[in-house]
Design a protein around this motif. Structure first.
Motif, PDB file in Angstrom:
ATOM      1  N   GLN A 169      -1.609  -9.066   2.357  1.00 44.18           N
ATOM      2  CA  GLN A 169      -1.371  -8.011   1.371  1.00 44.18           C
ATOM      3  C   GLN A 169      -0.169  -8.353   0.500  1.00 44.18           C
ATOM      4  O   GLN A 169       0.900  -8.720   0.995  1.00 44.18           O
ATOM      5  CB  GLN A 169      -1.116  -6.675   2.086  1.00 44.18           C
ATOM      6  CG  GLN A 169      -0.828  -5.506   1.167  1.00 44.18           C
ATOM      7  CD  GLN A 169      -2.014  -5.126   0.301  1.00 44.18           C
ATOM      8  OE1 GLN A 169      -3.110  -4.935   0.806  1.00 44.18           O
ATOM      9  NE2 GLN A 169      -1.798  -5.025  -0.989  1.00 44.18           N
ATOM     10  N   ARG A 170      -0.347  -8.192  -0.827  1.00 42.73           N
ATOM     11  CA  ARG A 170       0.772  -8.320  -1.767  1.00 42.73           C
ATOM     12  C   ARG A 170       1.490  -6.977  -1.858  1.00 42.73           C
ATOM     13  O   ARG A 170       0.854  -5.934  -1.874  1.00 42.73           O
ATOM     14  CB  ARG A 170       0.248  -8.726  -3.143  1.00 42.73           C
ATOM     15  CG  ARG A 170       1.327  -8.781  -4.206  1.00 42.73           C
ATOM     16  CD  ARG A 170       0.728  -8.798  -5.603  1.00 42.73           C
ATOM     17  NE  ARG A 170       0.139 -10.075  -5.954  1.00 42.73           N
ATOM     18  CZ  ARG A 170      -0.505 -10.294  -7.103  1.00 42.73           C
ATOM     19  NH1 ARG A 170      -0.646  -9.322  -7.978  1.00 42.73           N
ATOM     20  NH2 ARG A 170      -1.023 -11.479  -7.374  1.00 42.73           N
ATOM     21  N   GLY A 171       2.818  -6.999  -1.933  1.00 38.99           N
ATOM     22  CA  GLY A 171       3.599  -5.793  -2.165  1.00 38.99           C
ATOM     23  C   GLY A 171       4.019  -5.104  -0.877  1.00 38.99           C
ATOM     24  O   GLY A 171       3.187  -4.755  -0.037  1.00 38.99           O
ATOM     25  N   ILE A 172       5.318  -4.886  -0.726  1.00 45.79           N
ATOM     26  CA  ILE A 172       5.838  -4.247   0.494  1.00 45.79           C
ATOM     27  C   ILE A 172       5.348  -2.807   0.615  1.00 45.79           C
ATOM     28  O   ILE A 172       4.914  -2.374   1.684  1.00 45.79           O
ATOM     29  CB  ILE A 172       7.385  -4.321   0.527  1.00 45.79           C
ATOM     30  CG1 ILE A 172       7.822  -5.739   0.904  1.00 45.79           C
ATOM     31  CG2 ILE A 172       7.973  -3.313   1.519  1.00 45.79           C
ATOM     32  CD1 ILE A 172       9.319  -5.935   1.019  1.00 45.79           C
ATOM     33  N   ASP A 173       5.412  -2.045  -0.472  1.00 45.53           N
ATOM     34  CA  ASP A 173       4.995  -0.641  -0.405  1.00 45.53           C
ATOM     35  C   ASP A 173       3.533  -0.508  -0.003  1.00 45.53           C
ATOM     36  O   ASP A 173       3.183   0.334   0.832  1.00 45.53           O
ATOM     37  CB  ASP A 173       5.226   0.059  -1.754  1.00 45.53           C
ATOM     38  CG  ASP A 173       6.709   0.247  -2.062  1.00 45.53           C
ATOM     39  OD1 ASP A 173       7.518   0.151  -1.116  1.00 45.53           O
ATOM     40  OD2 ASP A 173       7.039   0.486  -3.233  1.00 45.53           O
ATOM     41  N   GLU A 174       2.681  -1.338  -0.598  1.00 40.02           N
ATOM     42  CA  GLU A 174       1.259  -1.286  -0.274  1.00 40.02           C
ATOM     43  C   GLU A 174       1.020  -1.677   1.179  1.00 40.02           C
ATOM     44  O   GLU A 174       0.167  -1.094   1.862  1.00 40.02           O
ATOM     45  CB  GLU A 174       0.470  -2.221  -1.199  1.00 40.02           C
ATOM     46  CG  GLU A 174       0.429  -1.787  -2.651  1.00 40.02           C
ATOM     47  CD  GLU A 174       1.691  -2.168  -3.419  1.00 40.02           C
ATOM     48  OE1 GLU A 174       2.619  -2.758  -2.810  1.00 40.02           O
ATOM     49  OE2 GLU A 174       1.757  -1.864  -4.619  1.00 40.02           O
ATOM     50  N   THR A 175       1.784  -2.657   1.654  1.00 37.62           N
ATOM     51  CA  THR A 175       1.650  -3.090   3.045  1.00 37.62           C
ATOM     52  C   THR A 175       2.048  -1.967   3.997  1.00 37.62           C
ATOM     53  O   THR A 175       1.344  -1.680   4.983  1.00 37.62           O
ATOM     54  CB  THR A 175       2.529  -4.330   3.296  1.00 37.62           C
ATOM     55  OG1 THR A 175       2.189  -5.349   2.344  1.00 37.62           O
ATOM     56  CG2 THR A 175       2.320  -4.872   4.698  1.00 37.62           C
ATOM     57  N   ALA A 186       2.944  -4.642  10.663  1.00 35.27           N
ATOM     58  CA  ALA A 186       2.958  -5.704   9.659  1.00 35.27           C
ATOM     59  C   ALA A 186       4.186  -6.569   9.822  1.00 35.27           C
ATOM     60  O   ALA A 186       5.231  -6.110  10.305  1.00 35.27           O
ATOM     61  CB  ALA A 186       2.933  -5.115   8.253  1.00 35.27           C
ATOM     62  N   PHE A 187       4.051  -7.836   9.435  1.00 32.54           N
ATOM     63  CA  PHE A 187       5.193  -8.711   9.240  1.00 32.54           C
ATOM     64  C   PHE A 187       5.424  -8.832   7.741  1.00 32.54           C
ATOM     65  O   PHE A 187       4.523  -9.225   6.982  1.00 32.54           O
ATOM     66  CB  PHE A 187       4.931 -10.104   9.820  1.00 32.54           C
ATOM     67  CG  PHE A 187       4.862 -10.139  11.320  1.00 32.54           C
ATOM     68  CD1 PHE A 187       5.945  -9.754  12.097  1.00 32.54           C
ATOM     69  CD2 PHE A 187       3.716 -10.575  11.969  1.00 32.54           C
ATOM     70  CE1 PHE A 187       5.883  -9.789  13.488  1.00 32.54           C
ATOM     71  CE2 PHE A 187       3.638 -10.620  13.351  1.00 32.54           C
ATOM     72  CZ  PHE A 187       4.731 -10.225  14.113  1.00 32.54           C
ATOM     73  N   LEU A 188       6.630  -8.490   7.319  1.00 29.50           N
ATOM     74  CA  LEU A 188       7.010  -8.626   5.912  1.00 29.50           C
ATOM     75  C   LEU A 188       7.848  -9.887   5.762  1.00 29.50           C
ATOM     76  O   LEU A 188       8.635 -10.233   6.645  1.00 29.50           O
ATOM     77  CB  LEU A 188       7.805  -7.411   5.455  1.00 29.50           C
ATOM     78  CG  LEU A 188       7.192  -6.033   5.771  1.00 29.50           C
ATOM     79  CD1 LEU A 188       8.148  -4.932   5.342  1.00 29.50           C
ATOM     80  CD2 LEU A 188       5.846  -5.882   5.091  1.00 29.50           C
ATOM     81  N   MET A 189       7.669 -10.562   4.636  1.00 33.24           N
ATOM     82  CA  MET A 189       8.367 -11.836   4.471  1.00 33.24           C
ATOM     83  C   MET A 189       8.851 -12.036   3.045  1.00 33.24           C
ATOM     84  O   MET A 189       8.428 -11.324   2.118  1.00 33.24           O
ATOM     85  CB  MET A 189       7.469 -12.998   4.903  1.00 33.24           C
ATOM     86  CG  MET A 189       6.154 -13.093   4.164  1.00 33.24           C
ATOM     87  SD  MET A 189       5.056 -14.303   4.938  1.00 33.24           S
ATOM     88  CE  MET A 189       6.061 -15.778   4.867  1.00 33.24           C
ATOM     89  N   ASN A 190       9.747 -12.984   2.871  1.00 35.04           N
ATOM     90  CA  ASN A 190      10.217 -13.375   1.551  1.00 35.04           C
ATOM     91  C   ASN A 190       9.282 -14.429   0.964  1.00 35.04           C
ATOM     92  O   ASN A 190       8.547 -15.099   1.693  1.00 35.04           O
ATOM     93  CB  ASN A 190      11.648 -13.921   1.633  1.00 35.04           C
ATOM     94  CG  ASN A 190      12.667 -12.811   1.842  1.00 35.04           C
ATOM     95  OD1 ASN A 190      12.643 -11.800   1.151  1.00 35.04           O
ATOM     96  ND2 ASN A 190      13.557 -12.996   2.815  1.00 35.04           N
ATOM     97  N   PRO A 191       9.299 -14.615  -0.358  1.00 39.84           N
ATOM     98  CA  PRO A 191       8.373 -15.570  -0.965  1.00 39.84           C
ATOM     99  C   PRO A 191       8.763 -17.021  -0.709  1.00 39.84           C
ATOM    100  O   PRO A 191       9.944 -17.346  -0.526  1.00 39.84           O
ATOM    101  CB  PRO A 191       8.464 -15.250  -2.461  1.00 39.84           C
ATOM    102  CG  PRO A 191       9.814 -14.632  -2.635  1.00 39.84           C
ATOM    103  CD  PRO A 191      10.079 -13.874  -1.367  1.00 39.84           C
TER     104      PRO A 191
END
Length: 423
Positions: free
Chosen positions: A362-368, A380-385
């Motif tokens: 998924q693109r976008g932290i808010d959407e994730t 979810a795992f959130l990451m930097n680009p």
């Protein structure tokens, strides 16, 4: 060494197509069935008739290929398309904003001589799938047109190439159009042979890395191989590309976050204890999560669930060397490689062959976060680009990055200019 050449581009006739925004499209691999319907509603001359959609079941592809051939022939005959009389290169700028910050990505469209991918100066950074290549090859065979460019990166720390090009972009552009995602696309045309020769000379020893369009590049090479012996000037020897300096300040890569599902008996505390073998774990406020993650830059991930959120900061890169001894340091230093190797495979126990059962992208932290909050996913795992120079460094080592490592934004729009490879 890479060989860059101009070409006689085919473009929409702006005397016939009054609003170019009605006919341009996203690249084929971004086009859903719903988008296709919307594009066709806007105009009977939509470029979607030529590039088709992301390959999906339920399409009569054989009929669609023939329709694409018919459309391009009729639109050329009727003057919907016009072909430039002089060989040209086409400066292409994209103006866009992300999170309130404005960017301009500057590149140029030309053609580059095909070579086997990874064997010379043109390098891939990710793996390809057979089905999209088969689809694009069938379309190429029937239409004998190169409809969409491959997005290539080159290295030019002094920006000599683009400085040379911008000197020829002082007049208003041929095309200035805003798409339905609020991105402005500007296209110029350079015919001056001295300028084109200088640009080709500046890039004669360059390494090109594919940012987007691996399937399109391999399709072009496979089509050329299929033709057999053709003369050196046959147009199918070349692929239309858009070249962008890897140091361009408008070159943006967005992170692709990982959504996790279908884990039986998952317990957050058990996960955290296992993660502590590799990471320093810190509980953080959900509202601060995004900014805290961005401030860390590298080797840090966010765990997000309905209940809690945590920052996971890698203690040491040594486990990556132990677990991936055959890989280069450049590969082992990628956040996406660390995430998959340590967290997904080791801590969660999801093996690569089972990843489709448990992981979505998924693109976008808010959407994730919304997809986790809704209960659709467990966490979810959130990451930097990934950084552009990492793409180059891994590709230079002749390695391909893990799936969904890069999301270059925005995509190159389709329908500005294309190339006849019929010979």
């Amino acid at each position: 060494m890479p060989e860059i050449k101009p070409f006689k581009g085919i473009r929409y006739n702006l005397n016939k197509i009054k609003n170019l925004a009605d006919v341009i499209t996203q690249p084929y691999d971004q086009i859903t069935d719903e988008m296709e319907k919307e594009y066709k509603k806007r105009s009977p001359y939509s470029f979607v008739n030529l590039v088709l959609t992301h390959y999906a079941d339920g399409h009569n592809r054989a009929q669609e290929y023939e329709n694409a051939k018919k459309c391009v022939q009729e639109w050329l005959r009727d003057g919907i398309f016009i072909q430039d009389e002089e060989e040209s290169i086409y400066p292409y700028f994209q103006e866009f904003s992300i999170e309130g910050k404005n960017y301009i990505r500057k590149g140029f469209i030309c053609r580059v001589k095909l070579e086997e991918l990874g064997k010379g100066n043109i390098l891939p950074h990710e793996k390809t799938l057979s089905k999209p290549k088969e689809d694009r090859l069938n379309l190429t065979r029937i239409t004998k047109k190169d409809f969409e460019p491959v997005f290539l990166l080159y290295t030019d720390p002094k920006n000599l190439v683009m400085d040379t090009i911008e000197e020829s972009c002082q007049k208003p552009p041929l095309i200035d159009v805003k798409d339905d995602r609020d991105i402005t696309h500007k296209l110029w045309r350079i015919t001056d042979k001295n300028v084109i020769t200088e640009i080709a000379s500046l890039l004669k020893d360059a390494i090109f890395v594919i940012a987007d369009g691996h399937h399109r590049y391999e399709t072009a090479f496979n089509y050329l191989s299929e033709l057999g012996e053709v003369g050196p000037e046959h147009p199918a020897n070349y692929k239309m590309v858009t070249l962008v300096n890897i140091q361009d300040p408008g070159l943006v890569i967005l992170p692709t976050h990982r959504l996790i599902m279908n884990l039986k008996n998952f317990q957050i505390q058990d996960f955290l204890e296992k993660a502590k073998e590799f990471f320093d774990v810190k509980r953080v406020d959900k509202k601060a999560l995004s900014n805290l993650l961005k401030s860390e830059k590298m080797y840090t991930f966010a765990f997000y669930s309905k209940q809690d959120s945590y920052l996971l900061k890698l203690k040491d890169l040594k486990p990556m060397g132990r677990l991936l001894p055959e890989r280069s340091n450049e590969y082992r230093s990628l956040d996406v490689a660390i995430l998959h190797t340590l967290l997904i495979e080791n801590v969660l126990g999801i093996k690569p062959e089972r990843i489709e059962e448990h992981v979505r992208y998924q693109r976008g932290i808010d959407e994730t976060m919304k997809r986790v909050d809704s209960g659709e996913f467990q966490f979810a795992f959130l990451m930097n680009p990934t950084r552009p120079e990492q793409v180059r460094d891994v590709a230079t080592k002749r390695e391909r990055m893990p799936q969904k490592s890069t999301d270059f934004y925005p995509k190159l729009i389709s329908g500005l200019v294309f190339y006849d490879i019929s010979g």
